[in-house]
Design an enzyme around this catalytic site. Structure first.
Site, PDB file in Angstrom:
ATOM      1  N   GLU A 150      62.119  30.847  67.092  1.00  0.00           N
ATOM      2  CA  GLU A 150      60.876  30.718  66.299  1.00  0.00           C
ATOM      3  C   GLU A 150      60.827  31.769  65.011  1.00  0.00           C
ATOM      4  OE1 GLU A 150      57.094  30.936  68.503  1.00  0.00           O
ATOM      5  OE2 GLU A 150      57.804  29.155  69.709  1.00  0.00           O
ATOM      6  N   ASP A 156      56.284  18.797  75.697  1.00  0.00           N
ATOM      7  CA  ASP A 156      54.709  18.344  76.017  1.00  0.00           C
ATOM      8  C   ASP A 156      54.252  17.408  75.063  1.00  0.00           C
ATOM      9  OD1 ASP A 156      53.556  20.421  74.327  1.00  0.00           O
ATOM     10  OD2 ASP A 156      53.696  21.868  75.795  1.00  0.00           O
ATOM     11  N   HIS A 196      56.917  20.169  71.101  1.00  0.00           N
ATOM     12  CA  HIS A 196      55.477  20.219  71.302  1.00  0.00           C
ATOM     13  C   HIS A 196      54.848  19.357  70.382  1.00  0.00           C
ATOM     14  CE1 HIS A 196      55.899  23.788  73.949  1.00  0.00           C
ATOM     15  NE2 HIS A 196      56.537  24.483  72.922  1.00  0.00           N
TER      16      HIS A 196
END
Length: 367
Positions: free
Chosen positions: A148, A257, A225
């Site tokens: 990230e 997810d 995500h």
């Protein structure tokens, strides 16, 4: 209509018997895995399912290998929680995706608040990477080396490593990782690469910086995500994966997810979630160098989503009682339908480089 057909295909016998990792292997992937935590053992049904090798063939520790957990004070390393997960994987004969070495978040205060020069930060990074990777040497199929490092606009995220070293910290991180364990696959990992083309291009820039330095980088991890109604199409997802394949990299979905934004959910949202899960997994099947899928994690009772995104949730393949949801059925059906249609993932398959042709449809923006 397509989603209903997909779910209907596995309702009944397959719903009870479909097992994600076994189906993924038959479909040519290396693994279907999940994030896990030492606290999983507090939930018996969830813990038993997480140890089912036919459903999950790979683990990622959710927090146990991050900097604050492994080096809470300078030079003092602790591995108890991470060891418990790695030992579970070894006992179950599962792969480990180890996570993560250099990340702006979950840093102990001595790192985040330190006053660093180029030389002192280089030494701190090398010491941390060498010790952590050395402890787990030979036990990790892959490591998320840098995590990230990009803002959504593709610029570099401000962090102590960038402040001290500029963009040289990318190549240095991978250089130290390659020296610490030459046998493992080294990944850059980030979120929203699927949503924002400019951020996806930023990850290309990072990979090229590492490659230009003559340092190994083997893969790109896309966290995936997602939010229902905003998940890019299978075509767009495939295009994004192929941006990194074109650089000679493997790709993987590392933290999948698909959250429902407004709870309680309804039948439309549940069906949409099932379709979008299948589109994501399908895009991996479309790319020979897509290694596998990791969900973050697999059950709503242990999901990070409600705490991080108040009002959202139900993002996983299994419900709060560890029972399979329609999304599980859609993914199982897709994997079953792909059995034998893609060569098993291996070195030969991973040499295939697909042409990167941007699809006509625009990529939607994230929530």
């Amino acid at each position: 209509m397509k989603t209903a057909i997909l779910i209907g295909a596995v309702a009944g016998p397959l719903l009870a018997s479909a097992q994600l990792h076994a189906l993924a292997k038959d479909a040519g992937l290396l693994y279907f895995g999940t994030a896990v935590s030492p606290s999983d053992s507090n939930d018996g049904a969830y813990y038993r399912l997480s140890n089912d090798i036919k459903n999950f063939g790979q683990y990622t520790p959710d927090n146990a290998q991050k900097w604050d957990a492994t080096e809470p004070s300078r030079g003092r390393f602790t591995y108890g929680q991470a060891d418990s997960i790695v030992n579970r994987a070894i006992s179950n004969k599962m792969l480990m995706r180890c996570h993560t070495l250099v990340w702006y978040s979950q840093l102990p205060g001595w790192v985040s608040s330190g006053s660093w020069t180029k030389d002192t930060m280089t030494s701190v990074m090398q010491t941390h990477i060498s010790n952590v990777m050395g402890h787990f040497k030979g036990k990790c199929y892959a490591w998320d080396v840098v995590n990230e490092a990009l803002e959504d606009d593709g610029t570099y995220r401000n962090n102590p490593f960038l402040k001290a070293l500029g963009d040289s910290y990318f190549a240095l991180s991978f250089k130290f990782a390659a020296a610490a364990d030459p046998s493992t696959k080294l990944y850059y990992n980030d979120y929203n690469l699927e949503y924002f083309p400019v951020k996806a291009d930023g990850a290309v820039r990072i990979a090229k910086l590492v490659q230009a330095a003559g340092v190994p980088i083997h893969g790109m991890g896309l966290q995936a995500h997602m939010t229902i109604g905003r998940t890019p199409s299978r075509e767009n997802l495939t295009w994004t994966l192929n941006k990194y394949v074109a650089l000679g990299l493997d790709v993987a979905y590392t933290e999948l997810d698909v959250r429902i934004k407004n709870l309680p959910s309804n039948a439309t949202g549940i069906q949409m979630q099932a379709k979008e899960y299948a589109d994501i997994v399908g895009s991996c099947l479309d790319v020979p160098r897509c290694v596998g899928i990791t969900v973050w994690g697999f059950g709503d009772a242990h999901s990070w989503i409600p705490q991080t995104f108040p009002g959202a949730g139900e993002a996983c393949l299994f419900d709060r009682n560890s029972k399979p949801k329609p999304a599980f059925s859609s993914v199982s059906a897709l994997l079953a339908s792909a059995s034998g249609k893609r060569p098993p993932w291996n070195t030969a398959a991973s040499t295939a480089v697909a042409a990167v042709t941007k699809p006509a449809a625009a990529t939607p923006t994230a929530a």
